[in-house]
Each structure stands twice: as C-alpha cells, then as structure tokens.
Design a protein around this motif. Structure first.
Motif, PDB file in Angstrom:
ATOM      1  N   GLN A   1     -31.367  -6.663  35.330  1.00 36.72           N
ATOM      2  CA  GLN A   1     -32.140  -7.507  36.231  1.00 36.72           C
ATOM      3  C   GLN A   1     -31.252  -7.997  37.377  1.00 36.72           C
ATOM      4  OE1 GLN A   1     -33.959 -10.904  34.312  1.00 36.72           O
ATOM      5  NE2 GLN A   1     -35.689 -10.894  35.743  1.00 36.72           N
ATOM      6  N   PRO A   2     -31.740  -7.905  38.634  1.00 35.66           N
ATOM      7  CA  PRO A   2     -30.950  -8.400  39.770  1.00 35.66           C
ATOM      8  C   PRO A   2     -30.610  -9.882  39.606  1.00 35.66           C
ATOM      9  CG  PRO A   2     -32.790  -7.085  40.542  1.00 35.66           C
ATOM     10  CD  PRO A   2     -33.016  -7.294  39.072  1.00 35.66           C
ATOM     11  N   SER A   3     -29.453 -10.254  40.137  1.00 38.94           N
ATOM     12  CA  SER A   3     -29.039 -11.657  40.043  1.00 38.94           C
ATOM     13  C   SER A   3     -28.360 -12.088  41.339  1.00 38.94           C
ATOM     14  CB  SER A   3     -28.083 -11.869  38.862  1.00 38.94           C
ATOM     15  OG  SER A   3     -26.872 -11.174  39.078  1.00 38.94           O
ATOM     16  N   THR A   4     -28.300 -13.406  41.540  1.00 39.80           N
ATOM     17  CA  THR A   4     -27.653 -13.978  42.716  1.00 39.80           C
ATOM     18  C   THR A   4     -26.832 -15.189  42.307  1.00 39.80           C
ATOM     19  OG1 THR A   4     -29.365 -13.279  44.259  1.00 39.80           O
ATOM     20  CG2 THR A   4     -27.994 -15.112  44.946  1.00 39.80           C
ATOM     21  N   THR A   5     -25.614 -15.235  42.836  1.00 39.21           N
ATOM     22  CA  THR A   5     -24.822 -16.459  42.752  1.00 39.21           C
ATOM     23  C   THR A   5     -24.734 -17.019  44.157  1.00 39.21           C
ATOM     24  OG1 THR A   5     -23.544 -15.655  40.874  1.00 39.21           O
ATOM     25  CG2 THR A   5     -22.579 -17.450  42.164  1.00 39.21           C
ATOM     26  N   LEU A   6     -25.063 -18.282  44.306  1.00 38.91           N
ATOM     27  CA  LEU A   6     -25.251 -18.881  45.625  1.00 38.91           C
ATOM     28  C   LEU A   6     -24.382 -20.120  45.799  1.00 38.91           C
ATOM     29  CD1 LEU A   6     -26.934 -19.558  48.244  1.00 38.91           C
ATOM     30  CD2 LEU A   6     -28.563 -20.686  46.711  1.00 38.91           C
ATOM     31  N   SER A   7     -23.752 -20.233  46.975  1.00 39.66           N
ATOM     32  CA  SER A   7     -23.045 -21.453  47.348  1.00 39.66           C
ATOM     33  C   SER A   7     -23.605 -21.905  48.693  1.00 39.66           C
ATOM     34  CB  SER A   7     -21.540 -21.204  47.455  1.00 39.66           C
ATOM     35  OG  SER A   7     -20.883 -22.356  47.967  1.00 39.66           O
ATOM     36  N   MET A   8     -24.021 -23.195  48.765  1.00 36.23           N
ATOM     37  CA  MET A   8     -24.596 -23.689  50.017  1.00 36.23           C
ATOM     38  C   MET A   8     -24.200 -25.143  50.250  1.00 36.23           C
ATOM     39  SD  MET A   8     -28.585 -24.093  48.851  1.00 36.23           S
ATOM     40  CE  MET A   8     -29.069 -24.688  50.471  1.00 36.23           C
ATOM     41  N   GLU A   9     -24.359 -25.550  51.499  1.00 42.59           N
ATOM     42  CA  GLU A   9     -23.997 -26.910  51.895  1.00 42.59           C
ATOM     43  C   GLU A   9     -25.221 -27.600  52.489  1.00 42.59           C
ATOM     44  OE1 GLU A   9     -21.463 -28.618  55.516  1.00 42.59           O
ATOM     45  OE2 GLU A   9     -20.224 -27.438  54.126  1.00 42.59           O
ATOM     46  N   VAL A  10     -25.545 -28.787  51.953  1.00 42.20           N
ATOM     47  CA  VAL A  10     -26.665 -29.580  52.463  1.00 42.20           C
ATOM     48  C   VAL A  10     -26.143 -30.965  52.815  1.00 42.20           C
ATOM     49  CG1 VAL A  10     -28.973 -30.481  51.998  1.00 42.20           C
ATOM     50  CG2 VAL A  10     -28.244 -28.310  50.954  1.00 42.20           C
ATOM     51  N   ASP A  11     -26.229 -31.316  54.094  1.00 43.28           N
ATOM     52  CA  ASP A  11     -25.722 -32.608  54.562  1.00 43.28           C
ATOM     53  C   ASP A  11     -24.300 -32.863  54.101  1.00 43.28           C
ATOM     54  OD1 ASP A  11     -27.850 -33.435  56.093  1.00 43.28           O
ATOM     55  OD2 ASP A  11     -28.926 -34.286  54.379  1.00 43.28           O
ATOM     56  N   GLY A  12     -23.473 -31.842  54.166  1.00 42.64           N
ATOM     57  CA  GLY A  12     -22.056 -31.987  53.847  1.00 42.64           C
ATOM     58  C   GLY A  12     -21.718 -31.860  52.386  1.00 42.64           C
TER      59      GLY A  12
END
Length: 504
Positions: free
Chosen positions: A405-416
């Motif tokens: 099954q496809p997978s995603t690891t995500l890193s994001m920034e919200v308001d710092g």
C-alpha cells in the motif's frame, strides 16, 4: 554571371548505407518526388544495381514515375564493372543513367581487383559500350580517388586520360574515406580541371573528419561542376557532406556560383528523412537542428529587440523556420517577453519579475520549460501572490511499490511550528492527504473536502512537460479552486494543496 553547380542528392543510395537504414519502395518513391519536384535538386542517385528484389522494385516504381514526368535523365543508379550484368538489371528496371564504379587508386586496383590498369580500362570500355547500345548514359566513379591523388597520381591521370576519350557524361571524384583536407581538395581538383577543361567533374565528399562542407567549398572554388550531397549528412561511417549546410554555405559565401535548390524546403525534407529512417536530427545540427535558431541567453533576446544585434544572414525564415527564445535558468526578461508576445500576453514589471524568477527556479531543477507552459506558470505565480504564506510543506517521502500500500511521511510547518505524520492510502496523493488530515486533527481544524481533481499538460507536450493540477475544494460556505505546477503530477497536486492550506 554566376555559373550553376549541379546538385546530385545521393540520400537514397549512399545515404542508405548508414548503418541500420533501409528505405521501403514507397519511401524511396516519396522522397524521390520530393527531392526533384519540391527541393529541386538536379539529379538523384537512388540505388545500387543487383542488390535485392526490393531494391529493383523501388527503382522500377521511381523510373515509371520519372518517365511519366519527363525526368528519367535525372535518375541515376550505381553499377559495377561486371561484363554487363548491371546493364541488364538497369534495362529491366527502366533506368537510363548509370554511375559506373571503377577503381580510382592504384592501391585498390592492385590489391582488390589484382588487375593492371589496361585490363581495368578495357573492361570499363566494354560496360560503357554496352550501356550506349542499351540507351543508357554513363557517369564514372573513381573510387578512392582522393587516396589515388595522394599516393598514385600518375595512375589517376592515366585513368582520366582514358576516360576523357570515352562517350561518357560525367566523371565523379569521391573522397571515399573522407580523408582529404580542404587545401588538398582545392589543389587536386584545380590541377584536374585545368588539365581537362571540357570534362564535367563532380565532387563526392565524405565527412569522417567533419570536413565535408569545407571540402565542398574548396571543390566549388576549384571549378567543379557538380556536388554529391545527402539529406542530414547520411551515409556510411560519419556520413556524407550534408545537403542543407552545403547549400547555405554556397548561397552565402560563394556568390560566383548558384544552384537550383529551393532552400525553403530543406527543413521539411530533413524532417521526413529523419521520420523514415528513425535517425533523429541532432539538436545542434546546422540549418535543420531544433536548437540552431533558438536564443537561450537573455542578453541575446534583448539584443534582438534592439536593432537585431544577434541576427546574421542565416535567418530561419529562409528555411521555413522561426526563431525561438528558450525558457530556463539562462532566461532573462527579454526571452520571456518574446514568448509572451507570440502568445499575445502582457504582464506588468512586477508580474514579469515573478514569472522570470519562477522560470529560473524551474531551469535550475533541469525542468524543461516551453512557450506553451507560460500561461500555466503565470497562473501559478499570480495565484501564489494572492495570499500570505503561513503553511509550508517542508518535506515528504512518497512510496509506491507493487503489492504494497502506498504511504507518505510528511513534515510541514504551520505558523512556525513543525509537524510530522505518516499515513497509508490508496495512492500516493491519497496517502499524503491522510497524513495531512492527521496533522490538522491535532490542530483541531477541519480541512475542506476534495470534490474535483483535474490534470493537464500544454497541448503537444511530451512526458517531461510541466503538469498543472487543478483541485476543487468544498467548505461549508463555498467552493474554490487551487492549482499546482510541476513536472511531476503528484508534486503538482501537493503544491495545489499547499495553496489551499494557506487560503483557509
């Protein structure tokens, strides 16, 4: 008055000796018509006698057409000193001009045929006589002539003395191995033409040292009467002197001579030969390559707008082409302005700066940018400037493997603040959205629903084109659309999603 040089195109014979190339009978007929009727070369050499049944059928189709159109004298076939076997083949095929292949160097005569000059000349005379009896005109090739002039000049002149007394039309002098320099070409031909002022001589150059066009120039200066050329420089080993380059050089640098060739058809014929053979035209090939009328540096585009500073006599319109201005990391505003003008678009200075910066960014990533991509880039850039960015997709890993099954690891920034999540899904983008929903559940923010997802690339683009993804989102209050642009479809969808996050 300028003297006229005969142009004999040998793409269908010598050009077919390019490794891996074989024209069908219908392709040969199509090209023969195009070469004579539209490109307007004087003669064409279309085949070698006795090669195969398919070659015979091709020659028969061409000669039938040529007889109907009163141009059979322009159709030539390579023949051999074989006691008349080639003549019989030609009679059945309907051809009326033979290019008889003989030995132009003592080395070839001695070690390949193992005959004396007198024996060879006697056999040649016999074939010429048989041709005349059959109503076939004769031209004679001196194979390996250039080495003959270097190493056995006395033999070459003995041979020419003999041929000058024969009932033939032309003597054809080939640099068979592409070994002579431009100075030798001039010196050899100058000496021969002065000695035989009433004989018609053709020069047949090969390109092993990339001297084919230079040798053509010197052959013309020395007074030769005809040139043998091929479309796209096709031929054995490194090929023959290329037709398009030779014609452009003659027209621009040798005002004392002229040809019948229609320059504006050179590119069309080049592309058709490339399509028939499967051999691509190098992008940087003079006259017919994709890049030769393309300005890349912004300073050049700017100069073209200011009194055509980077133009030369080699104008693309001569060859049925147009000047292009490349888009990439070397682009300046002038390049982009030129492309915008062709599309009928205008931008103010601020917008032009933003679009220029984006194109340079894409060029740095080695992404290919075309004129057709510009409307999408403009839309993406102007759309991005309509909001203040507070949400950043910093990094992600998308995995897709057969059976998993496809997978995603995500890193994001919200308001710092930085958030990381991992999720699986039915596809890479679905896995990305599932990871994103995990982040926004922690933020206690409900994301809009995705109600439509559309992808497009510019018309006529290839698989490496920039891809625009348009996603329609639905909230409790309204629907809205965001777009993303990238050469990768999933990445363009992620960029469209990042815009949505900033809007909400």
């Amino acid at each position: 008055m300028a003297r006229t040089i005969e142009i004999m195109d040998t793409t269908l014979r010598d050009g077919e000796q390019t490794s891996g190339v074989s024209f069908t009978a219908s392709e040969k007929l199509t090209l023969a018509k195009l070469l004579l009727d539209e490109l307007k070369v004087d003669r064409i050499e279309i085949a070698s006698a006795r090669v195969s049944e398919g070659e015979f059928n091709a020659v028969k189709q061409i000669t039938d057409w040529a007889i109907e159109n009163n141009c059979i004298a322009k159709i030539e076939v390579l023949t051999f000193v074989d006691g008349g076997t080639s003549i019989d083949w030609m009679k059945k095929a309907g051809a009326k001009v033979q290019n008889l292949l003989a030995k132009g160097s003592l080395n070839h005569l001695t070690h390949q045929l193992k005959k004396t000059p007198e024996q060879h000349f006697s056999e040649i005379r016999n074939v010429i006589d048989l041709g005349n009896e059959a109503g076939i005109d004769t031209n004679v090739y001196l194979e390996d002539w250039s080495n003959g002039m270097r190493n056995s000049e006395d033999y070459v002149f003995q041979f020419l003395d003999f041929l000058a007394e024969q009932p033939i039309k032309r003597i054809l002098l080939p640099d068979t191995l592409g070994v002579i320099t431009h100075t030798e070409t001039f010196d050899f031909l100058d000496k021969i033409i002065k000695r035989y002022p009433y004989v018609h001589f053709d020069f047949h150059g090969h390109n092993d040292y990339d001297l084919g066009v230079a040798n053509v120039m010197e052959a013309v200066k020395a007074g030769c009467h005809g040139l043998h050329l091929t479309v796209n420089g096709m031929g054995e080993r490194a090929g023959n002197a290329p037709l398009a380059s030779a014609i452009a050089v003659i027209n621009d640098f040798l005002p004392e001579v002229t040809t019948s060739v229609n320059e504006s058809s050179l590119y069309k014929v080049s592309k058709l030969v490339s399509a028939f053979t499967g051999f691509g035209i190098p992008a940087n090939k003079p006259i017919v390559g994709d890049n030769v009328f393309t300005q890349t540096a912004g300073i050049h585009a700017d100069g073209d707008s200011k009194h055509n500073l980077y133009f030369s006599d080699l104008m693309p319109e001569r060859f049925g082409r147009k000047r292009k201005y490349a888009l990439g990391k070397m682009s300046g505003k002038a390049n982009i302005q030129k492309n915008l003008q062709e599309l009928g678009l205008t931008l103010n200075n601020d917008e032009l700066k933003k679009v220029t910066a984006r194109i340079i960014e894409l060029g740095d990533k080695k992404e290919r940018v075309t004129k057709e991509d510009l409307p999408y880039i403009i839309s993406d850039v102007l759309d991005s400037s309509s909001f203040q960015q507070k949400v950043f997709i910093k990094s992600y890993v998308l995995t897709h493997a057969k059976g998993l099954q496809p997978s995603t690891t995500l890193s994001m920034e919200v308001d710092g603040k930085t958030f990381e999540e991992n999720a699986q899904g039915d596809g890479q983008f679905d896995a990305f959205m599932n990871a994103l929903n995990k982040v926004y559940k922690r933020l206690k923010v409900k994301l809009p629903a995705l109600v439509d997802y559309a992808v497009r690339i510019p018309p006529g683009s290839n698989s490496d084109a920039l891809c625009e993804t348009m996603i329609t989102w639905k909230t409790d209050k309204n629907d809205f659309v965001t777009t993303g642009l990238d050469s990768d479809q999933t990445v363009s969808a992620i960029k469209a999603t990042e815009k949505m996050l900033n809007i909400i």
